[in-house]
Design a protein around this motif. Structure first.
Motif, PDB file in Angstrom:
ATOM      1  N   PRO A   6      18.828  -2.970  -7.508  1.00 32.25           N
ATOM      2  CA  PRO A   6      17.968  -3.242  -7.381  1.00 32.25           C
ATOM      3  C   PRO A   6      16.990  -2.403  -8.615  1.00 32.25           C
ATOM      4  CG  PRO A   6      19.023  -2.288  -6.342  1.00 32.25           C
ATOM      5  CD  PRO A   6      19.470  -2.545  -6.941  1.00 32.25           C
ATOM      6  N   ILE A   9      12.145   2.966  -7.284  1.00 26.02           N
ATOM      7  CA  ILE A   9      11.037   3.750  -6.940  1.00 26.02           C
ATOM      8  C   ILE A   9      10.915   5.579  -7.065  1.00 26.02           C
ATOM      9  CG2 ILE A   9       9.192   3.434  -5.462  1.00 26.02           C
ATOM     10  CD1 ILE A   9      10.208   0.754  -7.379  1.00 26.02           C
ATOM     11  N   HIS A  36      10.556   2.326 -11.987  1.00 25.15           N
ATOM     12  CA  HIS A  36       8.897   2.716 -12.072  1.00 25.15           C
ATOM     13  C   HIS A  36       9.385   3.988 -11.064  1.00 25.15           C
ATOM     14  CE1 HIS A  36       7.982  -1.849 -11.728  1.00 25.15           C
ATOM     15  NE2 HIS A  36       9.495  -1.802 -11.952  1.00 25.15           N
ATOM     16  N   ARG A  85       5.954   0.700  -5.896  1.00 29.03           N
ATOM     17  CA  ARG A  85       6.293  -1.071  -4.897  1.00 29.03           C
ATOM     18  C   ARG A  85       5.503  -2.250  -5.063  1.00 29.03           C
ATOM     19  NH1 ARG A  85       8.712  -0.268   1.014  1.00 29.03           N
ATOM     20  NH2 ARG A  85       9.999  -1.554   0.303  1.00 29.03           N
ATOM     21  N   ALA A  88       6.220  -2.951  -8.550  1.00 30.50           N
ATOM     22  CA  ALA A  88       7.401  -3.793  -8.555  1.00 30.50           C
ATOM     23  C   ALA A  88       8.203  -4.401  -8.497  1.00 30.50           C
ATOM     24  CB  ALA A  88       8.616  -2.051  -7.576  1.00 30.50           C
ATOM     25  N   TRP A  92      14.507  -5.884  -3.374  1.00 30.71           N
ATOM     26  CA  TRP A  92      15.427  -4.654  -3.257  1.00 30.71           C
ATOM     27  C   TRP A  92      14.605  -3.663  -4.077  1.00 30.71           C
ATOM     28  CZ3 TRP A  92      17.367  -3.858   0.989  1.00 30.71           C
ATOM     29  CH2 TRP A  92      17.902  -4.990   2.320  1.00 30.71           C
ATOM     30  N   HIS A  93      14.486  -2.551  -3.575  1.00 30.26           N
ATOM     31  CA  HIS A  93      14.250  -1.637  -4.085  1.00 30.26           C
ATOM     32  C   HIS A  93      14.534  -0.148  -4.050  1.00 30.26           C
ATOM     33  CE1 HIS A  93       9.394  -3.067  -4.454  1.00 30.26           C
ATOM     34  NE2 HIS A  93      10.450  -3.502  -4.945  1.00 30.26           N
ATOM     35  N   SER A 173      11.178  -5.442  -0.476  1.00 28.02           N
ATOM     36  CA  SER A 173       9.747  -4.963  -0.364  1.00 28.02           C
ATOM     37  C   SER A 173       8.910  -5.463  -0.027  1.00 28.02           C
ATOM     38  CB  SER A 173       9.426  -6.043  -1.648  1.00 28.02           C
ATOM     39  OG  SER A 173      10.351  -6.820  -2.038  1.00 28.02           O
TER      40      SER A 173
END
Length: 300
Positions: A6, A9, A36, A85, A88, A92-93, A173
């Motif tokens: 992922p 974030i 990110h 987010r 991105a 998946w984060h 996400s």
């Protein structure tokens, strides 16, 4: 299909460059390649400190996607995180504050696959607060190891502050996540045990930071949607005042024990699962009125 790690974030404040360096190294060791990051600096932060934090990020090969200044309202972090987010994109984060170091007892790929199969779109974690062996709010620098400076882990956030120790550590996400990454409405994680989140908040300078949070939350300078931020800050300040500026590591309630970033302790599965399954928001305190020392003006 090959597993794609992922994207991480995070919204970063004026942390020590050494902590930011250790944090990035930790997540890179977990296979994270894409970061990110947004940086937010409240008005009291000196320009030189801002420059050092941002220079460290650039030295680590991570260009900030956003830099903001001003009051740290409760929505500030959420707004910046949500913008990251969005940028991105789909997938998946991994969500982690700069003082949170996640430790996995099962492969991340397996946890994500199970979350997709369950339809929750989330993987949950639980914070274990890391402190110095004598409870002092110790400083951290580039010559040190986190496990050496903060060798003990306990449930300070849950037991002392009565805060929400749960964390959404991974989210698809398409899943909205609440302020502080504590929950995702309608998407409660099912993974057990929860992922261990080592929480290295209790460092040098945190007492001033929390005093500032209490004072500014009380007078409305920093806006919040609930009284939790203020009440948690007051509880910590009261505890430090009663224990000569230290955390009471001998507390039988917080249960501090030696732990390490390199291994999930054998007791984690049972204790963390029971805690996260039983956790409920605390009842509002009967007396919200602070003592004068609790909300005294913060130092710069």
């Amino acid at each position: 299909m090959m597993f794609v790690p992922p994207v991480l974030i995070a919204v970063i404040g004026p942390v020590e460059p050494a902590l930011l360096t250790a944090w990035v190294a930790h997540y890179r060791s977990l296979g994270i390649a894409r970061f990110h990051l947004a940086f937010h600096f409240p008005d009291h932060v000196a320009p030189d400190r801002r420059r050092r934090v941002l220079a460290t990020s650039h030295d680590l090969g991570i260009g900030p996607e956003a830099i903001s200044t001003g009051p740290w309202h409760e929505h500030t972090n959420t707004d910046l995180r949500n913008a990251l987010r969005e940028r991105a994109g789909t997938g998946w984060h991994l969500l982690a504050d700069s003082d949170e170091f996640q430790s996995y007892s099962a492969p991340m790929a397996e946890l994500i696959a199970a979350a997709e199969l369950s339809g929750t779109g989330t993987v949950g974690g639980l914070m274990l607060d890391r402190v110095a062996s004598d409870g002092a709010l110790a400083g951290f620098d580039a010559e040190q190891e986190l496990d050496t400076v903060y060798p003990l882990g306990g449930f300070l956030t849950h037991r002392l502050l009565r805060g929400d120790p749960r964390k959404i550590v991974l989210a698809h996400s398409g899943v909205p996540v609440a302020s502080g990454n504590h929950r995702a409405e309608g998407h409660r994680p099912v993974n057990r045990p929860p992922v261990l989140v080592h929480h290295f908040k209790w460092r040098s300078g945190v007492q001033d930071d929390v005093a500032r949070r209490a004072a500014y939350s009380a007078d409305g300078t920093w806006r919040a949607s609930s009284p939790a931020r203020l009440s948690e800050a007051r509880r910590l300040l009261d505890h430090l005042r009663r224990h000569d500026g230290r955390i009471a590591v001998d507390s039988t309630d917080m249960i501090f024990r030696p732990v390490s970033l390199v291994a999930v302790p054998s007791w984690w599965s049972g204790e963390a699962t029971r805690l996260v399954d039983a956790w409920r928001p605390p009842s509002p305190p009967a007396d919200q009125s602070p003592s004068a020392s609790t909300i005294s003006s913060p130092s710069s």
